[in-house]
Write an enzyme that holds these catalytic residues in place. Structure first.
Site, PDB file in Angstrom:
ATOM      1  N   GLY A  58      50.669  46.972  43.426  1.00  0.00           N
ATOM      2  CA  GLY A  58      49.701  46.578  44.144  1.00  0.00           C
ATOM      3  C   GLY A  58      50.462  46.671  45.711  1.00  0.00           C
ATOM      4  N   ARG A  63      45.670  54.217  43.465  1.00  0.00           N
ATOM      5  CA  ARG A  63      45.044  55.261  44.053  1.00  0.00           C
ATOM      6  C   ARG A  63      46.182  56.059  44.867  1.00  0.00           C
ATOM      7  NH1 ARG A  63      43.109  53.144  48.768  1.00  0.00           N
ATOM      8  NH2 ARG A  63      43.903  51.067  48.665  1.00  0.00           N
ATOM      9  N   TYR A  80      40.721  31.280  41.831  1.00  0.00           N
ATOM     10  CA  TYR A  80      41.738  32.262  42.778  1.00  0.00           C
ATOM     11  C   TYR A  80      42.879  31.031  42.457  1.00  0.00           C
ATOM     12  CZ  TYR A  80      44.945  33.909  46.253  1.00  0.00           C
ATOM     13  OH  TYR A  80      46.016  34.412  46.715  1.00  0.00           O
ATOM     14  N   LEU A  93      49.757  49.097  47.708  1.00  0.00           N
ATOM     15  CA  LEU A  93      48.788  49.579  48.909  1.00  0.00           C
ATOM     16  C   LEU A  93      48.109  48.405  49.495  1.00  0.00           C
ATOM     17  CD1 LEU A  93      47.527  52.608  46.967  1.00  0.00           C
ATOM     18  CD2 LEU A  93      49.191  52.748  48.809  1.00  0.00           C
ATOM     19  N   ASN A 133      47.696  51.235  36.956  1.00  0.00           N
ATOM     20  CA  ASN A 133      46.518  50.289  36.796  1.00  0.00           C
ATOM     21  C   ASN A 133      47.068  49.252  35.883  1.00  0.00           C
ATOM     22  OD1 ASN A 133      44.417  48.797  35.858  1.00  0.00           O
ATOM     23  ND2 ASN A 133      43.006  50.714  35.510  1.00  0.00           N
ATOM     24  N   GLN A 173      47.841  44.489  51.393  1.00  0.00           N
ATOM     25  CA  GLN A 173      48.276  43.918  52.574  1.00  0.00           C
ATOM     26  C   GLN A 173      49.645  43.567  52.713  1.00  0.00           C
ATOM     27  OE1 GLN A 173      47.126  39.776  53.627  1.00  0.00           O
ATOM     28  NE2 GLN A 173      47.297  40.288  55.788  1.00  0.00           N
TER      29      GLN A 173
HETATM   30  C1  AKB Z   1      43.094  33.831  50.673  1.00  0.00           C
HETATM   31  O1  AKB Z   1      42.751  33.354  51.567  1.00  0.00           O
HETATM   32  O2  AKB Z   1      42.792  33.855  49.705  1.00  0.00           O
HETATM   33  C2  AKB Z   1      44.774  33.943  50.868  1.00  0.00           C
HETATM   34  C3  AKB Z   1      45.482  33.014  50.232  1.00  0.00           C
HETATM   35  C4  AKB Z   1      45.600  31.999  51.267  1.00  0.00           C
HETATM   36  O3  AKB Z   1      46.159  33.050  49.295  1.00  0.00           O
HETATM   37  N1  AKB Z   1      45.222  34.684  52.068  1.00  0.00           N
END
Ligand code: AKB
Length: 319
Positions: free
Chosen positions: A8, A36, A142, A10, A53, A12
């Site tokens: 990863g 890429r 997440y 590329l 990938n 932030q």
């Molecule tokens: C997000 O906002 O999803 C991330 C994080 C706090 O993990 N920046």
């Protein structure tokens, strides 16, 4: 860390971590990777770059073998807002690829760093001074993937002796590469809009506090935690870290000191607002300070000054 693979690269964090690590460990010892090869990218053109990938375990294995990698910095991930739009994909990318990396690390004797997030905490977690060892119960996919990732990393350490370490990053603010679909992204966009249009419409409500950090402190944290003598670590996956906690109006006030005409307005995105409200207001990062010397340099004032200056140069160079 002698031969480092960054997945990863590329993204932030990766786009800045790659240059930072190339400077510290040498251009031939950092293998950046991504899906890429964008033209003009320093990550691709200034050192070793491999197409990977991370859905394909064999692509990772081939690169680990080819370069005799001993450390994997696994950054490839989907962030919170994009994760809510596509939860299955978030699980596959964030947990699936981490499991592949951990198995490869076990087989080829590598250390692993992977970022966790403030998103591991949820409505049952203490909001202010959130402790290191706290109930998690995240409310987003997440957060679930990051919490599961922490458990997997600890499992691979305890069961197989894989040297895994991680950090629970807050919102990261940087000028090099834009974040890709997180809840804390407003705190990056606001600087771009302040310089371009002298106004910004925040999708996060006034009074919503979240932890944040300037990218130079985040890069330093990754190297510091990975270089710490393992004997000093009581925790591993993952450490609470923070540099500052603020709400949108505070960042706006700080920008106004440099751009007096700047105005903030609000148009709340209910999905990202709900995510932000489920996260802590302010973490307790004592364990990171005690176990590996975490000590951030930037606060809201110094970050804003540097961010506006660097972005101004970047915008000037483009035009
Ligand atoms: C997000 O906002 O999803 C991330 C994080 C706090 O993990 N920046």
């Amino acid at each position: 860390m002698k031969k480092i693979l960054i997945t990863g690269a590329l993204g932030q964090i990766g786009s800045e971590l790659t240059s930072y690590m190339r400077d510290i460990y040498g251009i031939n010892n950092v293998i950046a990777s991504g899906r890429r090869t964008p033209k003009g990218s320093k990550v691709v053109e200034d050192g070793i770059f491999e197409l990977i990938n991370t859905d394909d375990v064999n692509q990772i294995i081939n690169v680990v073998k080819k370069h005799k990698v001993d450390t994997i910095i696994h950054l490839a991930a989907i962030l919170s807002a994009v994760g809510e739009a596509n939860p299955i994909k978030a699980w596959e990318v964030n947990v699936g690829s981490l499991l592949s990396v951990l198995e490869i690390a076990r087989t080829y004797d590598c250390s692993v760093f992977t970022p966790s997030s403030i998103a591991v905490f949820g409505d049952y977690s203490q909001k202010f001074k959130t402790p290191q060892d706290e109930v998690q119960k995240p409310a987003t996919m997440y957060g679930i993937t990051k919490s599961s990732g922490e458990l997997l990393c600890d499992y691979y350490f305890k069961r197989f002796g894989v040297d895994t370490r991680g950090i629970r990053f807050p919102g990261l603010i940087s000028y090099e590469t834009l974040p890709g679909g997180g809840t804390t992204d407003y705190a990056v966009h606001i600087y771009y809009e302040a310089l371009k249009n002298k106004k910004y419409t925040s999708f996060i409500k006034e009074g919503t506090y979240m932890d944040m950090m300037y990218m130079p402190d985040a890069l330093n944290a990754i190297v510091e935690v990975m270089e710490t003598d393992p004997g000093k670590l009581i925790h591993r996956n993952a450490f609470n870290v923070t540099s500052m906690s603020f709400a949108p109006e505070h960042i706006a006030q700080e920008i106004k000191k440099h751009i007096p005409e700047f105005e903030i307005t609000y148009d709340i995105d209910p999905i990202r607002q709900a995510i932000a409200e489920s996260w802590p207001d302010f973490l307790d990062d004592t364990a990171a300070r005690e176990e590996w010397g975490w000590n951030p340099k930037y606060d809201l004032k110094s970050m804003t000054k540097d961010m506006l200056a660097k972005l101004k140069e970047k915008i000037k160079a483009i035009n």
